[in-house]
Scaffold this motif. Structure first.
Motif, mmCIF file in Angstrom:
data_model
loop_
_atom_site.group_PDB
_atom_site.id
_atom_site.type_symbol
_atom_site.label_atom_id
_atom_site.label_comp_id
_atom_site.label_asym_id
_atom_site.label_seq_id
_atom_site.Cartn_x
_atom_site.Cartn_y
_atom_site.Cartn_z
ATOM 1 N N TYR A 13 7.393 -25.017 56.608
ATOM 2 C CA TYR A 13 5.937 -25.019 56.502
ATOM 3 C C TYR A 13 5.382 -23.602 56.564
ATOM 4 C CZ TYR A 13 1.083 -26.369 57.503
ATOM 5 O OH TYR A 13 -0.282 -26.525 57.465
ATOM 6 N N ARG A 61 -0.363 -35.043 65.619
ATOM 7 C CA ARG A 61 -1.031 -33.826 66.067
ATOM 8 C C ARG A 61 -1.745 -34.101 67.382
ATOM 9 N NH1 ARG A 61 -3.377 -31.595 60.358
ATOM 10 N NH2 ARG A 61 -3.251 -33.778 59.742
ATOM 11 N N VAL A 92 2.635 -32.717 43.257
ATOM 12 C CA VAL A 92 2.382 -31.366 42.728
ATOM 13 C C VAL A 92 3.662 -30.575 42.469
ATOM 14 C CG1 VAL A 92 0.034 -31.128 43.636
ATOM 15 C CG2 VAL A 92 1.988 -30.374 45.041
ATOM 16 N N THR A 93 4.813 -31.092 42.888
ATOM 17 C CA THR A 93 6.051 -30.393 42.529
ATOM 18 C C THR A 93 6.390 -30.617 41.049
ATOM 19 O OG1 THR A 93 7.418 -32.249 43.247
ATOM 20 C CG2 THR A 93 7.009 -30.526 44.872
ATOM 21 N N PHE A 119 -6.656 -35.899 55.148
ATOM 22 C CA PHE A 119 -7.717 -35.738 56.156
ATOM 23 C C PHE A 119 -8.791 -34.736 55.698
ATOM 24 C CE2 PHE A 119 -8.443 -32.868 59.980
ATOM 25 C CZ PHE A 119 -9.632 -33.486 60.352
ATOM 26 N N ILE A 120 -8.447 -33.457 55.581
ATOM 27 C CA ILE A 120 -9.473 -32.465 55.190
ATOM 28 C C ILE A 120 -9.915 -32.703 53.743
ATOM 29 C CG2 ILE A 120 -9.994 -30.011 54.881
ATOM 30 C CD1 ILE A 120 -7.977 -29.324 57.043
ATOM 31 N N GLY A 121 -8.933 -33.013 52.874
ATOM 32 C CA GLY A 121 -9.237 -33.185 51.449
ATOM 33 C C GLY A 121 -10.291 -34.249 51.205
ATOM 34 N N ALA A 167 -6.557 -37.035 49.097
ATOM 35 C CA ALA A 167 -6.570 -38.312 49.819
ATOM 36 C C ALA A 167 -6.232 -38.110 51.298
ATOM 37 C CB ALA A 167 -5.578 -39.289 49.184
ATOM 38 N N THR A 216 -7.552 -28.125 62.849
ATOM 39 C CA THR A 216 -8.781 -28.842 62.505
ATOM 40 C C THR A 216 -8.627 -30.305 62.905
ATOM 41 O OG1 THR A 216 -9.116 -27.278 60.723
ATOM 42 C CG2 THR A 216 -10.302 -29.360 60.546
ATOM 43 N N PHE A 271 -7.208 -22.791 60.866
ATOM 44 C CA PHE A 271 -6.713 -23.022 62.234
ATOM 45 C C PHE A 271 -6.971 -24.492 62.585
ATOM 46 C CE2 PHE A 271 -5.836 -18.804 64.272
ATOM 47 C CZ PHE A 271 -5.989 -18.024 63.133
ATOM 48 N N ALA A 304 -2.615 -29.884 48.770
ATOM 49 C CA ALA A 304 -1.486 -30.813 48.885
ATOM 50 C C ALA A 304 -0.339 -30.216 49.693
ATOM 51 C CB ALA A 304 -1.000 -31.207 47.498
ATOM 52 N N CYS A 305 -0.052 -30.817 50.817
ATOM 53 C CA CYS A 305 1.051 -30.419 51.702
ATOM 54 C C CYS A 305 0.887 -31.195 53.005
ATOM 55 C CB CYS A 305 0.974 -28.922 52.025
ATOM 56 S SG CYS A 305 2.270 -28.380 53.159
HETATM 57 N N1 LIG Z 1 -5.555 -29.913 59.609
HETATM 58 C C1 LIG Z 1 -5.188 -28.741 60.055
HETATM 59 O O1 LIG Z 1 -5.301 -28.459 61.252
HETATM 60 C C2 LIG Z 1 -4.665 -27.692 59.114
HETATM 61 C C3 LIG Z 1 -4.424 -26.424 59.630
HETATM 62 C C4 LIG Z 1 -3.944 -25.445 58.782
HETATM 63 C C5 LIG Z 1 -3.766 -25.697 57.437
HETATM 64 N N2 LIG Z 1 -4.014 -26.939 56.954
HETATM 65 C C6 LIG Z 1 -3.764 -27.192 55.527
HETATM 66 O O2 LIG Z 1 -4.819 -27.958 54.964
HETATM 67 C C7 LIG Z 1 -4.290 -28.870 54.005
HETATM 68 C C8 LIG Z 1 -4.733 -30.280 54.320
HETATM 69 O O3 LIG Z 1 -4.317 -30.625 55.629
HETATM 70 P P1 LIG Z 1 -4.670 -32.051 56.267
HETATM 71 O O4 LIG Z 1 -4.812 -31.851 57.716
HETATM 72 O O5 LIG Z 1 -5.761 -32.682 55.489
HETATM 73 O O6 LIG Z 1 -3.311 -32.808 56.006
HETATM 74 P P2 LIG Z 1 -2.977 -34.256 55.426
HETATM 75 O O7 LIG Z 1 -1.541 -34.486 55.660
HETATM 76 O O8 LIG Z 1 -3.960 -35.257 55.962
HETATM 77 O O9 LIG Z 1 -3.293 -34.091 53.881
HETATM 78 C C9 LIG Z 1 -2.353 -33.571 52.953
HETATM 79 C C10 LIG Z 1 -2.473 -34.381 51.672
HETATM 80 O O10 LIG Z 1 -1.545 -33.844 50.713
HETATM 81 C C11 LIG Z 1 -0.824 -34.928 50.115
HETATM 82 N N3 LIG Z 1 0.476 -34.409 49.665
HETATM 83 C C12 LIG Z 1 1.506 -33.966 50.437
HETATM 84 N N4 LIG Z 1 2.518 -33.551 49.643
HETATM 85 C C13 LIG Z 1 2.108 -33.725 48.361
HETATM 86 C C14 LIG Z 1 2.720 -33.494 47.106
HETATM 87 N N5 LIG Z 1 3.957 -32.989 46.997
HETATM 88 N N6 LIG Z 1 2.019 -33.815 45.981
HETATM 89 C C15 LIG Z 1 0.775 -34.334 46.069
HETATM 90 N N7 LIG Z 1 0.155 -34.581 47.231
HETATM 91 C C16 LIG Z 1 0.814 -34.275 48.359
HETATM 92 C C17 LIG Z 1 -0.717 -35.970 51.222
HETATM 93 O O11 LIG Z 1 -0.435 -37.259 50.754
HETATM 94 C C18 LIG Z 1 -2.100 -35.856 51.865
HETATM 95 O O12 LIG Z 1 -3.041 -36.670 51.208
HETATM 96 C C19 LIG Z 1 -2.785 -28.657 54.000
HETATM 97 O O13 LIG Z 1 -2.472 -27.761 52.954
HETATM 98 C C20 LIG Z 1 -2.503 -28.001 55.330
HETATM 99 O O14 LIG Z 1 -1.364 -27.174 55.282
HETATM 100 C C21 LIG Z 1 -4.448 -27.945 57.766
#
Ligand SMILES: NC(=O)c1ccc[n+]([C@@H]2O[C@H](COP(=O)([O-])OP(=O)(O)OC[C@H]3O[C@@H](n4cnc5c(N)ncnc54)[C@H](O)[C@@H]3O)[C@@H](O)[C@H]2O)c1
Ligand SMILES: O=C(O)[C@H]1O[C@H](OP(=O)(O)OP(=O)(O)OC[C@H]2O[C@@H](n3ccc(=O)[nH]c3=O)[C@H](O)[C@@H]2O)[C@H](O)[C@@H](O)[C@@H]1O
Length: 345
Positions: free
Chosen positions: A176, A217, A90-91, A43-45, A41, A206, A204, A105-106
């Motif tokens: 992190y 960000r 997910v924990t 951004f990237i997901g 749910a 995104t 990197f 998820a993170c």
């Molecule tokens: N966007 C970037 O620039 C970037 C860069 C490096 C790595 N990443 C990695 O890509 C992934 C997605 O990043 P994003 O930018 O979409 O971030 P985001 O915060 O938009 O998406 C993370 C999603 O994980 C969910 N989440 C967080 N903790 C959770 C938990 N304990 N259980 C279930 N769901 C949980 C959040 O609700 C959210 O929907 C992450 O793992 C992030 O570390 C992103």
């Protein structure tokens, strides 16, 4: 499974995955690919889910605790027969039957991952352990979205995957970046010990549509500030660099990694490198030439430079980014304008 060899050394053997449900062999069974996206749910997901759902052979399950993500990002798939959304953290252990796991998820924005650091490290360590346990039980292939932050404040530039990093283990970002480093370790230990099929992407920075408007960000901050006519907050010294990848390129890289043969880790990012002052000037020029640029205090341990070496992604995945920063920023501007209700003059 670990076994002892005659000379007393420990060896690892691959454990075969468990047998699938007998239904899989039924005459009328539709051989769909069942895909789990944790953090789907976000951004990237959510962009990844859009792409996966375009394939009619895919059944997609999203689990998310909605800490930084939102149902709104998935609204077009709610009630779709090949889509399922589960509120889950997910924990906690998860029992579902799937063939592939994209484990995202993170929380990713520094403001959000520092908000509750203990929860962030639990998500990275216990969350990844739970998803690996699931992968082991059902014989699924699992992809982890790691980060360029595993390189810390890098002393080698650009960063190849062989660089081991320069990371502060006790700083405010450690929940992190050290969390992701442990997640990578767990992935390889499950691979060596249990024969789990793993994939690791080192993502990197995104950017793109659907980033939270008050995400914190840099790209989302500058675009929202430019549209609201507020000063762009460049954190000092402003000469620190980042390399920005447009989200559709990122999703393409993740899909290629999952479907390819390499475990990784593989850097996925756009090698175009900009200082934060250059980024602010570009946003100002493209979106609001009248806006001011203000220098503000930075936060501890901010990496001074970051740029991916993507030779491995090119060679092993046939992947390289297509969207330049100048082409990607207007696409994001459009999305932010519609969500903020600010039309183009
Ligand atoms: N966007 C970037 O620039 C970037 C860069 C490096 C790595 N990443 C990695 O890509 C992934 C997605 O990043 P994003 O930018 O979409 O971030 P985001 O915060 O938009 O998406 C993370 C999603 O994980 C969910 N989440 C967080 N903790 C959770 C938990 N304990 N259980 C279930 N769901 C949980 C959040 O609700 C959210 O929907 C992450 O793992 C992030 O570390 C992103
Ligand atoms: O790509 C990565 O590996 C990591 O990148 C980001 O972390 P960071 O690069 O610190 O992201 P931002 O918060 O966007 O900061 C980028 C730079 O912009 C600066 N910044 C940020 C915000 C702002 O308003 N102004 C500003 O100048 C920061 O000081 C920093 O130097 C992500 O948020 C992490 O999830 C991700 O894992």
């Amino acid at each position: 499974m670990a076994t002892d060899s005659p000379n007393g050394e420990q060896q690892t053997t691959s454990k075969p995955p468990p047998l699938p449900s007998p239904l899989r062999f039924s005459k009328f069974f539709q051989a769909n690919m069942r895909i789990l996206v944790t953090g789907g749910a976000g951004f990237i997901g959510s962009h990844l889910v859009d792409k996966l759902m375009q394939n009619e052979k895919n059944e997609v399950t999203v689990v998310d605790n909605f800490f930084t993500g939102s149902k709104d990002n998935l609204r077009k798939w709610i009630d779709h027969p090949r889509f399922e959304l589960i509120r889950h953290d997910v924990t906690q252990p998860l029992f579902v039957e799937v063939d592939q796991i994209y484990h995202l998820a993170c929380p990713a924005s520094p403001i959000f991952y520092k908000y509750n650091p203990v929860k962030t490290i639990k998500t990275n360590v216990i969350g990844t352990l739970n998803m690996l346990g699931l992968a082991k039980r059902v014989g699924a292939r699992i992809l982890l979205t790691s980060t360029s932050e595993v390189y810390g404040d890098p002393l080698i530039h650009p960063q190849p995957e062989t660089y081991l990093g320069n990371v502060n283990p006790i700083g405010v970002r450690s929940c992190y970046d050290e969390g992701k480093r442990v997640a990578e370790t767990l992935m390889f230990d499950y691979h060596r010990q249990h024969g789990i099929e793993i994939r690791i992407a080192r993502i990197f920075n995104t950017y793109g549509p659907r980033m939270n408007i008050d995400d914190g960000r840099v790209v989302s901050n500058f675009i929202a500030q430019a549209l609201r006519g507020e000063p762009l907050t460049v954190q000092k010294p402003g000469s620190q660099t980042r390399s920005f990848c447009y989200v559709t390129d990122m999703v393409d890289g993740l899909l290629r990694l999952m479907e390819g043969r390499s475990t990784g880790p593989i850097n996925i990012g756009n090698p175009g490198e900009f200082t934060m002052l250059e980024l602010a000037e570009t946003v100002k020029e493209l979106i609001n030439p009248k806006v001011q640029i203000n220098m503000v205090d930075n936060t501890p341990d901010d990496p001074r430079q970051r740029k991916p070496d993507i030779a491995k992604a090119k060679e092993l995945l046939g992947w390289e980014p297509q969207v330049t920063l100048r082409n990607g920023l207007p696409l994001m501007e459009e999305d932010f304008r519609s969500r903020l209700g600010i039309s183009k003059a």
